[in-house]
Enzyme design. Structure first.
Site, PDB file in Angstrom:
ATOM      1  N   CYS A   4      28.336  38.801  44.851  1.00  0.00           N
ATOM      2  CA  CYS A   4      28.183  39.445  46.157  1.00  0.00           C
ATOM      3  C   CYS A   4      26.900  38.918  46.779  1.00  0.00           C
ATOM      4  CB  CYS A   4      28.141  40.966  46.013  1.00  0.00           C
ATOM      5  SG  CYS A   4      27.870  41.833  47.584  1.00  0.00           S
ATOM      6  N   ARG A  36      41.217  39.971  42.894  1.00  0.00           N
ATOM      7  CA  ARG A  36      40.566  39.421  41.696  1.00  0.00           C
ATOM      8  C   ARG A  36      41.518  39.330  40.510  1.00  0.00           C
ATOM      9  NH1 ARG A  36      35.383  43.286  41.642  1.00  0.00           N
ATOM     10  NH2 ARG A  36      37.047  44.735  42.248  1.00  0.00           N
ATOM     11  N   CYS A  52      27.068  47.979  50.186  1.00  0.00           N
ATOM     12  CA  CYS A  52      27.797  48.116  48.928  1.00  0.00           C
ATOM     13  C   CYS A  52      26.800  48.545  47.853  1.00  0.00           C
ATOM     14  CB  CYS A  52      28.475  46.789  48.552  1.00  0.00           C
ATOM     15  SG  CYS A  52      27.308  45.435  48.278  1.00  0.00           S
ATOM     16  N   ASP A  90      42.474  43.884  46.766  1.00  0.00           N
ATOM     17  CA  ASP A  90      41.628  43.367  45.697  1.00  0.00           C
ATOM     18  C   ASP A  90      42.352  42.174  45.088  1.00  0.00           C
ATOM     19  OD1 ASP A  90      40.112  42.825  43.422  1.00  0.00           O
ATOM     20  OD2 ASP A  90      39.697  44.938  43.020  1.00  0.00           O
ATOM     21  N   ARG A 149      29.651  43.410  31.100  1.00  0.00           N
ATOM     22  CA  ARG A 149      29.834  43.724  32.514  1.00  0.00           C
ATOM     23  C   ARG A 149      30.500  42.544  33.206  1.00  0.00           C
ATOM     24  NH1 ARG A 149      30.634  47.148  36.712  1.00  0.00           N
ATOM     25  NH2 ARG A 149      29.917  46.229  38.649  1.00  0.00           N
TER      26      ARG A 149
END
Length: 209
Positions: free
Chosen positions: A63, A136, A74, A134, A58
Protein backbone atom coordinates in the site's frame (compact mmCIF):
# COMPACT_ATOMS: atom_id res chain seq x y z
CA UNK A 1 -7.38 -31.92 -1.52
CA UNK A 2 -4.98 -28.94 -1.40
CA UNK A 3 -4.06 -27.41 -4.73
CA UNK A 4 -0.73 -28.66 -6.12
CA UNK A 5 1.80 -25.81 -6.05
CA UNK A 6 4.45 -25.34 -8.69
CA UNK A 7 7.92 -25.09 -7.14
CA UNK A 8 9.63 -21.80 -6.35
CA UNK A 9 13.25 -21.29 -5.31
CA UNK A 10 15.10 -18.65 -3.32
CA UNK A 11 16.77 -16.20 -5.69
CA UNK A 12 18.69 -14.17 -3.10
CA UNK A 13 18.86 -13.52 0.63
CA UNK A 14 20.06 -10.24 2.12
CA UNK A 15 20.07 -8.73 5.61
CA UNK A 16 18.36 -5.34 5.93
CA UNK A 17 18.00 -3.16 9.06
CA UNK A 18 14.44 -1.82 9.30
CA UNK A 19 13.72 1.55 10.93
CA UNK A 20 10.25 3.03 11.39
CA UNK A 21 9.28 6.69 11.88
CA UNK A 22 8.63 6.14 15.62
CA UNK A 23 12.20 4.90 16.05
CA UNK A 24 11.51 1.17 16.24
CA UNK A 25 14.36 -0.83 14.70
CA UNK A 26 14.81 -4.50 13.85
CA UNK A 27 16.92 -6.59 11.48
CA UNK A 28 15.30 -8.72 8.79
CA UNK A 29 16.51 -11.39 6.42
CA UNK A 30 14.88 -10.55 3.08
CA UNK A 31 14.28 -13.30 0.51
CA UNK A 32 13.54 -12.92 -3.19
CA UNK A 33 12.29 -15.80 -5.36
CA UNK A 34 12.37 -17.46 -8.75
CA UNK A 35 9.31 -19.23 -10.11
CA UNK A 36 6.46 -17.40 -8.38
CA UNK A 37 3.25 -18.13 -10.23
CA UNK A 38 2.24 -14.50 -10.89
CA UNK A 39 5.74 -13.27 -11.83
CA UNK A 40 5.57 -10.40 -9.32
CA UNK A 41 8.48 -9.27 -7.16
CA UNK A 42 7.11 -10.33 -3.78
CA UNK A 43 9.36 -10.36 -0.70
CA UNK A 44 9.56 -12.52 2.39
CA UNK A 45 11.13 -10.98 5.50
CA UNK A 46 12.27 -13.34 8.24
CA UNK A 47 12.15 -11.45 11.52
CA UNK A 48 13.09 -12.62 15.02
CA UNK A 49 14.30 -16.03 16.13
CA UNK A 50 12.23 -18.91 14.82
CA UNK A 51 13.50 -21.69 17.08
CA UNK A 52 11.13 -24.66 17.10
CA UNK A 53 7.96 -22.58 17.44
CA UNK A 54 5.29 -22.31 14.77
CA UNK A 55 6.17 -19.11 12.89
CA UNK A 56 3.91 -16.08 13.10
CA UNK A 57 3.19 -14.92 9.53
CA UNK A 58 1.69 -11.73 8.17
CA UNK A 59 0.57 -11.47 4.53
CA UNK A 60 0.78 -7.73 3.91
CA UNK A 61 -0.42 -6.34 0.60
CA UNK A 62 1.60 -3.40 -0.66
CA UNK A 63 0.00 0.00 0.00
CA UNK A 64 2.11 2.88 -1.26
CA UNK A 65 -0.21 5.53 0.15
CA UNK A 66 -0.41 3.97 3.63
CA UNK A 67 2.95 2.23 4.00
CA UNK A 68 5.14 4.99 2.54
CA UNK A 69 3.19 8.24 2.72
CA UNK A 70 1.30 7.55 5.94
CA UNK A 71 -2.19 7.99 4.48
CA UNK A 72 -4.90 7.75 7.13
CA UNK A 73 -7.54 6.58 4.61
CA UNK A 74 -6.66 2.96 5.47
CA UNK A 75 -4.98 1.08 8.32
CA UNK A 76 -2.19 -0.45 6.22
CA UNK A 77 0.73 1.58 7.58
CA UNK A 78 -0.11 0.94 11.26
CA UNK A 79 -0.77 -2.75 10.52
CA UNK A 80 2.66 -3.08 8.87
CA UNK A 81 4.38 -1.45 11.83
CA UNK A 82 2.46 -3.61 14.31
CA UNK A 83 3.15 -6.80 12.37
CA UNK A 84 6.91 -6.28 12.25
CA UNK A 85 7.17 -5.85 16.02
CA UNK A 86 4.85 -8.73 16.84
CA UNK A 87 6.68 -11.08 14.50
CA UNK A 88 10.03 -9.99 15.95
CA UNK A 89 8.80 -10.98 19.43
CA UNK A 90 8.06 -14.60 18.50
CA UNK A 91 9.84 -15.23 15.20
CA UNK A 92 8.28 -15.58 11.79
CA UNK A 93 7.79 -14.03 8.39
CA UNK A 94 6.32 -10.89 6.90
CA UNK A 95 5.33 -11.51 3.27
CA UNK A 96 5.24 -8.18 1.46
CA UNK A 97 2.99 -8.85 -1.52
CA UNK A 98 2.83 -6.56 -4.55
CA UNK A 99 -0.97 -6.39 -4.59
CA UNK A 100 -1.69 -2.68 -4.41
CA UNK A 101 -5.33 -1.78 -3.82
CA UNK A 102 -6.44 -5.36 -3.02
CA UNK A 103 -5.01 -6.38 -6.38
CA UNK A 104 -6.39 -3.62 -8.64
CA UNK A 105 -3.22 -1.48 -8.85
CA UNK A 106 -2.27 1.99 -7.65
CA UNK A 107 -3.98 4.11 -10.31
CA UNK A 108 -7.22 2.16 -10.03
CA UNK A 109 -7.07 2.46 -6.25
CA UNK A 110 -6.82 6.24 -6.52
CA UNK A 111 -9.74 6.24 -8.97
CA UNK A 112 -11.69 4.25 -6.38
CA UNK A 113 -10.80 6.87 -3.76
CA UNK A 114 -12.53 9.50 -5.91
CA UNK A 115 -15.68 7.38 -5.94
CA UNK A 116 -15.42 6.88 -2.18
CA UNK A 117 -15.33 10.66 -1.81
CA UNK A 118 -18.72 10.65 -3.59
CA UNK A 119 -20.18 8.24 -1.03
CA UNK A 120 -19.33 4.69 -2.17
CA UNK A 121 -17.57 2.32 0.21
CA UNK A 122 -14.23 0.75 -0.67
CA UNK A 123 -15.80 -2.39 -2.18
CA UNK A 124 -18.61 -0.67 -4.08
CA UNK A 125 -16.07 1.77 -5.55
CA UNK A 126 -14.06 -1.12 -7.00
CA UNK A 127 -17.10 -2.75 -8.59
CA UNK A 128 -18.27 0.59 -9.99
CA UNK A 129 -14.97 0.66 -11.90
CA UNK A 130 -15.66 -2.83 -13.25
CA UNK A 131 -13.03 -4.34 -10.95
CA UNK A 132 -13.23 -7.09 -8.33
CA UNK A 133 -13.99 -6.16 -4.72
CA UNK A 134 -10.83 -8.05 -3.78
CA UNK A 135 -8.67 -9.41 -6.60
CA UNK A 136 -5.91 -10.88 -4.46
CA UNK A 137 -4.67 -14.42 -5.00
CA UNK A 138 -2.34 -15.93 -2.41
CA UNK A 139 -0.84 -18.73 -4.50
CA UNK A 140 2.53 -16.97 -4.65
CA UNK A 141 2.41 -16.49 -0.88
CA UNK A 142 1.85 -20.21 -0.39
CA UNK A 143 4.76 -20.92 -2.76
CA UNK A 144 7.03 -18.63 -0.73
CA UNK A 145 6.05 -20.22 2.58
CA UNK A 146 6.53 -23.72 1.18
CA UNK A 147 9.96 -22.81 -0.19
CA UNK A 148 10.95 -21.45 3.23
CA UNK A 149 9.70 -24.58 4.99
CA UNK A 150 6.85 -22.76 6.72
CA UNK A 151 3.97 -25.08 5.83
CA UNK A 152 2.42 -24.73 9.30
CA UNK A 153 1.90 -21.17 10.50
CA UNK A 154 0.13 -18.86 12.91
CA UNK A 155 -1.50 -16.25 10.67
CA UNK A 156 -1.55 -12.64 11.85
CA UNK A 157 -4.71 -11.36 10.16
CA UNK A 158 -8.31 -10.26 10.62
CA UNK A 159 -9.17 -11.46 7.09
CA UNK A 160 -10.73 -14.94 6.86
CA UNK A 161 -10.07 -15.13 3.10
CA UNK A 162 -6.32 -15.25 3.66
CA UNK A 163 -6.59 -18.27 5.95
CA UNK A 164 -9.03 -19.99 3.59
CA UNK A 165 -6.89 -19.52 0.51
CA UNK A 166 -3.71 -20.66 2.29
CA UNK A 167 -5.41 -23.78 3.63
CA UNK A 168 -6.62 -24.66 0.12
CA UNK A 169 -3.02 -24.31 -1.07
CA UNK A 170 -1.61 -26.73 1.49
CA UNK A 171 -0.51 -24.30 4.23
CA UNK A 172 -1.77 -25.36 7.66
CA UNK A 173 -3.02 -22.34 9.58
CA UNK A 174 -2.86 -23.56 13.17
CA UNK A 175 -4.14 -20.26 14.58
CA UNK A 176 -5.47 -16.98 13.23
CA UNK A 177 -4.11 -14.18 15.42
CA UNK A 178 -6.05 -10.90 15.15
CA UNK A 179 -4.27 -7.64 14.51
CA UNK A 180 -4.99 -4.48 16.46
CA UNK A 181 -7.73 -2.06 15.43
CA UNK A 182 -6.13 1.10 14.05
CA UNK A 183 -9.15 3.35 13.74
CA UNK A 184 -9.22 7.06 12.94
CA UNK A 185 -11.80 9.58 11.74
CA UNK A 186 -10.43 9.09 8.22
CA UNK A 187 -10.66 5.31 8.01
CA UNK A 188 -13.69 4.33 10.11
CA UNK A 189 -15.94 3.85 7.02
CA UNK A 190 -13.21 1.77 5.37
CA UNK A 191 -12.87 -0.50 8.42
CA UNK A 192 -16.63 -0.85 8.84
CA UNK A 193 -16.90 -1.95 5.19
CA UNK A 194 -14.31 -4.66 5.85
CA UNK A 195 -16.49 -6.06 8.62
CA UNK A 196 -19.79 -5.80 6.74
CA UNK A 197 -18.61 -7.02 3.32
CA UNK A 198 -15.88 -9.57 4.02
CA UNK A 199 -16.35 -10.56 7.68
CA UNK A 200 -13.06 -9.15 8.93
CA UNK A 201 -12.58 -9.91 12.64
CA UNK A 202 -12.76 -6.29 13.79
CA UNK A 203 -15.05 -5.50 16.73
CA UNK A 204 -17.71 -3.10 15.51
CA UNK A 205 -17.75 -1.41 18.90
CA UNK A 206 -14.29 -0.08 18.12
CA UNK A 207 -15.60 1.61 14.96
CA UNK A 208 -18.15 3.94 16.53
CA UNK A 209 -17.67 7.37 15.13
Amino acid sequence: MPEQLSPATVRAEVRIPLTFPDGYRVEAEVFTFHGLTDGAEHLALRIGELGDRTPLVRLHSECLTGDVFGSARCDCGPQLREAVERIAETGGYLLYLRQEGRGIGLYNKLDAYMLQDQGLDTYAANTALGLPEDGRDYTAAAQMLTTLGATGIRLLSNNPDKAGQLAALGIEVTERVPTGVHVSASNVRYLRAKVEHTNHAIPLAALVG
